[in-house]
Write a protein that holds these residues in place. Structure first.
Motif, PDB file in Angstrom:
ATOM      1  N   GLY A 150       0.818  -1.209   0.000  1.00  0.00           N
ATOM      2  CA  GLY A 150       0.000   0.000   0.000  1.00  0.00           C
ATOM      3  C   GLY A 150       0.852   1.260   0.000  1.00  0.00           C
ATOM      4  O   GLY A 150       1.993   1.259  -0.483  1.00  0.00           O
ATOM      5  N   ASN A 151       0.309   2.347   0.560  1.00  0.00           N
ATOM      6  CA  ASN A 151       0.999   3.636   0.525  1.00  0.00           C
ATOM      7  C   ASN A 151       2.073   3.787   1.595  1.00  0.00           C
ATOM      8  O   ASN A 151       2.821   4.751   1.591  1.00  0.00           O
ATOM      9  CB  ASN A 151      -0.021   4.777   0.686  1.00  0.00           C
ATOM     10  N   GLY A 152       2.146   2.819   2.532  1.00  0.00           N
ATOM     11  CA  GLY A 152       3.143   2.925   3.589  1.00  0.00           C
ATOM     12  C   GLY A 152       2.744   3.946   4.656  1.00  0.00           C
ATOM     13  O   GLY A 152       1.694   4.576   4.594  1.00  0.00           O
TER      14      GLY A 152
ATOM     15  N   LYS B 222       7.323  -5.444  15.416  1.00  0.00           N
ATOM     16  CA  LYS B 222       8.083  -4.364  14.789  1.00  0.00           C
ATOM     17  C   LYS B 222       7.442  -4.023  13.451  1.00  0.00           C
ATOM     18  O   LYS B 222       6.700  -4.812  12.877  1.00  0.00           O
ATOM     19  CB  LYS B 222       9.542  -4.770  14.570  1.00  0.00           C
ATOM     20  N   VAL B 223       7.803  -2.827  12.943  1.00  0.00           N
ATOM     21  CA  VAL B 223       7.253  -2.382  11.655  1.00  0.00           C
ATOM     22  C   VAL B 223       8.385  -1.825  10.798  1.00  0.00           C
ATOM     23  O   VAL B 223       9.289  -1.155  11.293  1.00  0.00           O
ATOM     24  CB  VAL B 223       6.154  -1.317  11.854  1.00  0.00           C
ATOM     25  N   LYS B 224       8.345  -2.168   9.492  1.00  0.00           N
ATOM     26  CA  LYS B 224       9.222  -1.566   8.490  1.00  0.00           C
ATOM     27  C   LYS B 224       8.322  -0.995   7.402  1.00  0.00           C
ATOM     28  O   LYS B 224       7.398  -1.672   6.964  1.00  0.00           O
ATOM     29  CB  LYS B 224      10.178  -2.597   7.886  1.00  0.00           C
ATOM     30  N   THR B 225       8.600   0.222   6.972  1.00  0.00           N
ATOM     31  CA  THR B 225       7.711   0.848   5.983  1.00  0.00           C
ATOM     32  C   THR B 225       8.483   1.783   5.090  1.00  0.00           C
ATOM     33  O   THR B 225       9.513   2.327   5.487  1.00  0.00           O
ATOM     34  CB  THR B 225       6.575   1.609   6.696  1.00  0.00           C
ATOM     35  N   LYS B 226       7.999   1.944   3.854  1.00  0.00           N
ATOM     36  CA  LYS B 226       8.516   2.922   2.908  1.00  0.00           C
ATOM     37  C   LYS B 226       7.324   3.632   2.286  1.00  0.00           C
ATOM     38  O   LYS B 226       6.429   2.971   1.763  1.00  0.00           O
ATOM     39  CB  LYS B 226       9.363   2.260   1.815  1.00  0.00           C
TER      40      LYS B 226
ATOM     41  N   ARG C 222       5.539   2.592  -1.001  1.00  0.00           N
ATOM     42  CA  ARG C 222       5.961   1.236  -1.360  1.00  0.00           C
ATOM     43  C   ARG C 222       5.240   0.159  -0.567  1.00  0.00           C
ATOM     44  O   ARG C 222       4.953  -0.916  -1.083  1.00  0.00           O
ATOM     45  CB  ARG C 222       7.477   1.096  -1.134  1.00  0.00           C
ATOM     46  N   GLY C 223       4.927   0.412   0.707  1.00  0.00           N
ATOM     47  CA  GLY C 223       4.230  -0.594   1.496  1.00  0.00           C
ATOM     48  C   GLY C 223       4.737  -0.687   2.919  1.00  0.00           C
ATOM     49  O   GLY C 223       5.634   0.048   3.345  1.00  0.00           O
ATOM     50  N   THR C 224       4.143  -1.635   3.670  1.00  0.00           N
ATOM     51  CA  THR C 224       4.448  -1.788   5.098  1.00  0.00           C
ATOM     52  C   THR C 224       4.581  -3.271   5.425  1.00  0.00           C
ATOM     53  O   THR C 224       3.911  -4.115   4.835  1.00  0.00           O
ATOM     54  CB  THR C 224       3.328  -1.164   5.961  1.00  0.00           C
ATOM     55  N   GLU C 225       5.474  -3.566   6.394  1.00  0.00           N
ATOM     56  CA  GLU C 225       5.689  -4.940   6.828  1.00  0.00           C
ATOM     57  C   GLU C 225       5.736  -4.979   8.360  1.00  0.00           C
ATOM     58  O   GLU C 225       6.568  -4.329   8.981  1.00  0.00           O
ATOM     59  CB  GLU C 225       7.008  -5.466   6.248  1.00  0.00           C
ATOM     60  N   PHE C 226       4.782  -5.730   8.955  1.00  0.00           N
ATOM     61  CA  PHE C 226       4.765  -5.937  10.399  1.00  0.00           C
ATOM     62  C   PHE C 226       5.344  -7.321  10.698  1.00  0.00           C
ATOM     63  O   PHE C 226       4.973  -8.310  10.051  1.00  0.00           O
ATOM     64  CB  PHE C 226       3.333  -5.850  10.938  1.00  0.00           C
ATOM     65  N   THR C 227       6.247  -7.382  11.673  1.00  0.00           N
ATOM     66  CA  THR C 227       6.875  -8.645  12.062  1.00  0.00           C
ATOM     67  C   THR C 227       6.575  -8.922  13.531  1.00  0.00           C
ATOM     68  O   THR C 227       6.834  -8.084  14.396  1.00  0.00           O
ATOM     69  CB  THR C 227       8.396  -8.597  11.850  1.00  0.00           C
ATOM     70  N   ILE C 228       6.002 -10.111  13.793  1.00  0.00           N
ATOM     71  CA  ILE C 228       5.719 -10.554  15.165  1.00  0.00           C
ATOM     72  C   ILE C 228       6.699 -11.672  15.491  1.00  0.00           C
ATOM     73  O   ILE C 228       6.854 -12.624  14.717  1.00  0.00           O
ATOM     74  CB  ILE C 228       4.274 -11.081  15.294  1.00  0.00           C
TER      75      ILE C 228
END
Length: 653
Positions: free
Chosen positions: A594-596, A638-642, A645-651
């Motif tokens: 998505g839009n991040g 945790k979260v990584k985003t741009k 470009r998009g977003t990534e959540f890590t559990i």
């Protein structure tokens, strides 16, 4: 007369080589050139035209000198007309390339120092790095490799800070080239290590650099391979400048091997390509090699080439040129000293202002203490009243917070309802259909039984049994969906139990997707799963972890749905969820394109009541509750985003 005849023959050979080289017309023009010409023809905006003309000037550097100069000067003219410092600095730096290639080092340094001054005045980091990088190239041609390394390192620091991958890669290649000339092969190799998929834009100079490294290491086989890659790739786009470099590299290799025929062959090619690209230094190197190889067999011809090499050398490194360069360098050093002095003066003023501000702050602090002391008694009375109000407000806030948390849970339940309705319809349809089929089969069974056809009776009975098993399977499937819904709606028992995390993630992904589809029939997205079957069952509170996974998936679908509304070309909404076993931990990743999330609010997303959604579409408690649940399980999220470009959540559990 013999000498004159040999000189005439030499000139004829050069003309013939030039004619052969000129036959390689631009029938295979670089795609970049073609595309930029199309874009240039399609726009009337001066700023944009300056950008495309600058790109064309760079693309023509090794192909056509006149075209490179024409587009470079046109780019500079339009940039100055627009008045934007970034485009002026960029155009000046671009123009330096063809000047450097022609051996006009004084002019190249002049435009580069102007480009650097403009970039520094307006703090244009990208343009500062570009100016340093291209200054490094000029010093490289002047054979001041130590200074070239210093400038390329400055460019690399800036490009790395800006995370400009393309600029960093070019910096590494230029550093490797300079370290080869300094005989520091370890550093050269270190700067030559980069992934294959990053070499598209720099593969030609990269191949030439590797060829030079392996030649210095006496690995002639590897040097031969990379020089030929550089040569073939250059000719594929009619880049005669890099073709000349490749030919001169091969010439140097064959000189070491005492292979006279190959030296003559590649040196003549290098000379011809150097002429075509107006690359004086490469012409000089090729002519010097030919003079050396002809010295013992054809002295007159060798003399002709030697004169050419000496003339080129005098033009490039003559006394007048070096003096002019020294003047340029001295002026730039004086300018840099002025900048440094101004910077030190500014810092000194800042320190003085800081000391003054601190003193004023102390005075203000003393006044506040005095004033507070006078108002202390009045404040105590007011404080007691405020305390009672705060306690009352806190009680109301806790009540409201509990209601909001329950509202958040019920909102997620409502999101599931539409998906569950879709999911449960499938097994119910199967149950109804197989029931109807069994009814017909049993009627047939009675008829066959009356006929005494026991074989057919048994066959029909087997079909009925099979259908009953399917009815049972889909009934259990419907039962599982209902139980899952009930578990999600119930309050958590707080008891951990063995749970198939893969099944839980898969279930909520599909239910959330169908819930969104129930609201918007036009919405579509690609769902991806990658589950590690080695995980097995883990001890968690399934209702709580389910809420966390559902919240992250709902947020992911919301993000791609919002981006889809922008109707971007080639955008394909995608949400993925994966699990992985890492030693004694389990990793769950929910990712979208998505839009991040804007960088300035990333640190706030786990705070209670903070939301990026419009008013009425979110309470701001979803991620806060998720954070608390994961922490209660001894894990982390945790979260990584741009942006864009998009977003990534890590559990991690």
């Amino acid at each position: 007369m013999k000498q004159c005849s040999l000189i005439v023959i030499l000139i004829s050979i050069c003309s013939l080589l030039q004619a052969q080289s000129s036959q390689q017309t631009l029938t295979g023009e670089d795609k970049v050139i073609v595309n930029n010409k199309k874009k240039l023809a399609a726009t009337t905006n001066d700023t944009t035209r300056s950008l495309f003309m600058g790109s064309l000037g760079l693309s023509y550097e090794g192909i056509n000198t006149d075209s490179s100069l024409k587009y470079g000067m046109a780019s500079l003219h339009l940039a100055e007309k627009s008045g934007y410092p970034h485009y002026i600095s960029r155009a000046l730096a671009g123009l330096s390339g063809i000047l450097r290639q022609q051996g006009k080092f004084v002019e190249a340094l002049n435009v580069l120092y102007k480009a650097l001054a403009i970039a520094q005045e307006h703090d244009l980091k990208n343009d500062i790095a570009r100016s340093y990088r291209r200054l490094g190239l000029v010093y490289f041609e002047l054979e001041n490799y130590t200074k070239a390394v210093e400038l390329d390192r400055k460019a690399l620091v800036i490009d790395n800070d800006l995370q400009l991958m393309g600029g960093s890669q070019i910096d590494h290649v230029f550093l490797a080239d300079a370290f080869v000339r300094l005989n520091n092969l370890d550093s050269a190799l270190a700067h030559s290590i980069m992934p294959k998929d990053t070499l598209k834009a720099i593969k030609i100079p990269f191949y030439g650099t590797l060829g030079s490294i392996y030649l210095k290491m006496d690995n002639n086989a590897a040097a031969n391979v990379f020089y030929h890659k550089c040569y073939d790739s250059s000719l594929a786009i009619n880049d005669f400048g890099d073709a000349a470099i490749a030919c001169n590299g091969l010439t140097e290799m064959y000189l070491k091997l005492n292979n006279t025929d190959s030296v003559i062959y590649y040196a003549k090619k290098g000379f011809a390509f150097g002429q075509k690209a107006s690359f004086k230094k490469e012409m000089m190197k090729a002519a010097a090699a030919l003079a050396k190889i002809y010295d013992s067999t054809q002295p007159a011809l060798a003399l002709g080439y030697l004169k050419m090499a000496d003339a080129a050398k005098e033009s490039l490194y003559g006394v007048s040129t070096i003096e002019a360069i020294q003047n340029q360098i001295s002026q730039e050093q004086a300018r840099q000293k002025e900048l440094e002095d101004a910077k030190l003066s500014y810092q000194s003023r800042l320190r003085w202002y800081g000391a003054l501000a601190a003193f004023m702050g102390l005075l203000a602090f003393a006044f506040i203490l005095y004033r507070n002391n006078k108002l202390k008694q009045k404040a105590n009375v007011l404080l007691q009243n405020q305390k009672e109000k705060v306690e009352s407000t806190l009680s109301e806030l806790k009540s409201t917070q509990s209601q909001l948390i329950q509202s958040e849970k019920m909102a997620s339940l409502g999101q599931l309802t539409a998906g569950i309705a879709h999911e449960i319809q499938n097994p119910l349809n199967f149950v109804n259909n197989f029931s109807d089929v069994n009814k017909e089969l049993l009627q047939e069974l009675k008829e066959e039984a009356d006929k005494g056809n026991m074989e057919e009776v048994k066959a029909i009975a087997d079909d009925v049994i099979g259908n009953e098993e399917k009815i049972n399977h889909h009934g259990k499937r419907a039962d599982a969906i209902v139980k899952g819904m009930l578990q999600h709606s119930q309050s958590s028992t707080g008891q951990k139990e063995p749970t198939d995390i893969n099944a839980l993630c898969d279930e909520y992904l599909r239910l959330s997707y169908h819930g969104l589809r129930a609201k918007d029939k036009n919405f579509n997205a690609t769902l991806q799963t990658d589950f590690d079957e080695a995980i097995g069952k883990i001890n968690i509170i399934p209702q709580d972890i389910g809420r966390v996974v559902l919240n992250l998936i709902n947020n992911a679908f919301y993000a791609i749905a919002e981006k889809a509304k922008l109707n971007l070309d080639d955008y394909e909404p995608n949400v993925s969820i994966s699990t992985k076993k890492l030693n004694d931990k389990v990793q769950i990743i929910v990712k979208d394109n998505g839009n991040g999330i804007p960088q300035n609010i990333v640190d706030k997303i786990f705070q209670p009541f903070f939301t990026t959604k419009p008013t009425g579409q979110g309470t701001g408690l979803g991620l806060s509750l998720s954070y608390d649940i994961i922490k209660a399980h001894g894990g982390e999220i945790k979260v990584k985003t741009k942006e864009g470009r998009g977003t990534e959540f890590t559990i991690m559990l």
